[in-house]
Design a protein around this motif. Structure first.
Motif, PDB file in Angstrom:
ATOM      1  N   TYR A   1      -7.039  -5.348  -0.130  1.00  9.44           N
ATOM      2  CA  TYR A   1      -8.466  -5.655  -0.059  1.00  9.44           C
ATOM      3  C   TYR A   1      -9.164  -5.411  -1.397  1.00  9.44           C
ATOM      4  O   TYR A   1     -10.084  -6.132  -1.758  1.00  9.44           O
ATOM      5  CB  TYR A   1      -9.132  -4.870   1.064  1.00  9.44           C
ATOM      6  CG  TYR A   1      -8.603  -5.303   2.412  1.00  9.44           C
ATOM      7  CD1 TYR A   1      -8.875  -6.577   2.910  1.00  9.44           C
ATOM      8  CD2 TYR A   1      -7.800  -4.468   3.167  1.00  9.44           C
ATOM      9  CE1 TYR A   1      -8.371  -6.989   4.128  1.00  9.44           C
ATOM     10  CE2 TYR A   1      -7.298  -4.877   4.386  1.00  9.44           C
ATOM     11  CZ  TYR A   1      -7.589  -6.137   4.862  1.00  9.44           C
ATOM     12  OH  TYR A   1      -7.082  -6.550   6.062  1.00  9.44           O
ATOM     13  N   SER A   2      -8.708  -4.426  -2.149  1.00 12.74           N
ATOM     14  CA  SER A   2      -9.307  -4.203  -3.466  1.00 12.74           C
ATOM     15  C   SER A   2      -8.939  -5.325  -4.421  1.00 12.74           C
ATOM     16  O   SER A   2      -9.733  -5.723  -5.273  1.00 12.74           O
ATOM     17  CB  SER A   2      -8.895  -2.844  -4.037  1.00 12.74           C
ATOM     18  OG  SER A   2      -7.507  -2.795  -4.261  1.00 12.74           O
TER      19      SER A   2
ATOM     20  N   ILE B   1       0.819  -1.207   0.000  1.00 11.79           N
ATOM     21  CA  ILE B   1       0.000   0.000   0.000  1.00 11.79           C
ATOM     22  C   ILE B   1       0.861   1.270   0.000  1.00 11.79           C
ATOM     23  O   ILE B   1       0.359   2.368  -0.141  1.00 11.79           O
ATOM     24  CB  ILE B   1      -0.970  -0.019   1.203  1.00 11.79           C
ATOM     25  CG1 ILE B   1      -2.085   0.978   1.003  1.00 11.79           C
ATOM     26  CG2 ILE B   1      -0.213   0.195   2.513  1.00 11.79           C
ATOM     27  CD1 ILE B   1      -3.236   0.818   1.960  1.00 11.79           C
TER      28      ILE B   1
ATOM     29  N   THR C   1      -1.152  -1.080  -4.380  1.00 12.97           N
ATOM     30  CA  THR C   1      -2.606  -1.122  -4.186  1.00 12.97           C
ATOM     31  C   THR C   1      -2.914  -1.587  -2.769  1.00 12.97           C
ATOM     32  O   THR C   1      -2.051  -2.084  -2.062  1.00 12.97           O
ATOM     33  CB  THR C   1      -3.285  -2.055  -5.210  1.00 12.97           C
ATOM     34  OG1 THR C   1      -4.695  -1.856  -5.153  1.00 12.97           O
ATOM     35  CG2 THR C   1      -2.972  -3.505  -4.959  1.00 12.97           C
ATOM     36  N   ASP C   2      -4.146  -1.438  -2.424  1.00 14.15           N
ATOM     37  CA  ASP C   2      -4.682  -1.960  -1.176  1.00 14.15           C
ATOM     38  C   ASP C   2      -5.065  -3.417  -1.439  1.00 14.15           C
ATOM     39  O   ASP C   2      -5.835  -3.705  -2.357  1.00 14.15           O
ATOM     40  CB  ASP C   2      -5.907  -1.137  -0.782  1.00 14.15           C
ATOM     41  CG  ASP C   2      -6.559  -1.590   0.498  1.00 14.15           C
ATOM     42  OD1 ASP C   2      -6.303  -2.721   0.960  1.00 14.15           O
ATOM     43  OD2 ASP C   2      -7.349  -0.819   1.044  1.00 14.15           O
TER      44      ASP C   2
END
Length: 90
Positions: free
Chosen positions: A76-77, A54, A73-74
């Motif tokens: 979770y996405s 992240i 990116t995160d």
């Protein structure tokens, strides 16, 4: 500790303690890869490595060290997209 020092420490720890335990795999995914040092021993063994973090600055650093796949990116996405694509239970 500098990014260079963390990278070297990650690399040495992974090479000495993790790689002998896991063995060589075709692909390796590290979530929260930071500087990417844990993936380098696998990359050196010709594994396809992917790191997700992240932190944009950590991903930039990892990309500057070797030619693995690094994604800013995160997680979770990523997992949400994976779930939506497969319509499965995770």
């Amino acid at each position: 500790m500098t990014e260079d020092q963390r990278f070297i420490q990650q690399y040495q720890t992974s090479e000495k303690y993790i790689l002998p335990y896991t063995g060589v795999a075709n692909t390796v995914l590290e979530i929260g890869c930071g500087e990417g040092g844990n993936l380098l021993p696998y990359f050196n063994k010709r594994c396809k490595v992917t790191g997700i973090d992240i932190s944009a600055s950590k991903i930039r650093y990892a990309k500057s060290q070797f030619n693995g796949e690094f994604i800013y990116t995160d997680v979770y996405s990523v997992m949400l997209k994976w779930y939506e694509d497969r319509k499965s239970v995770v």
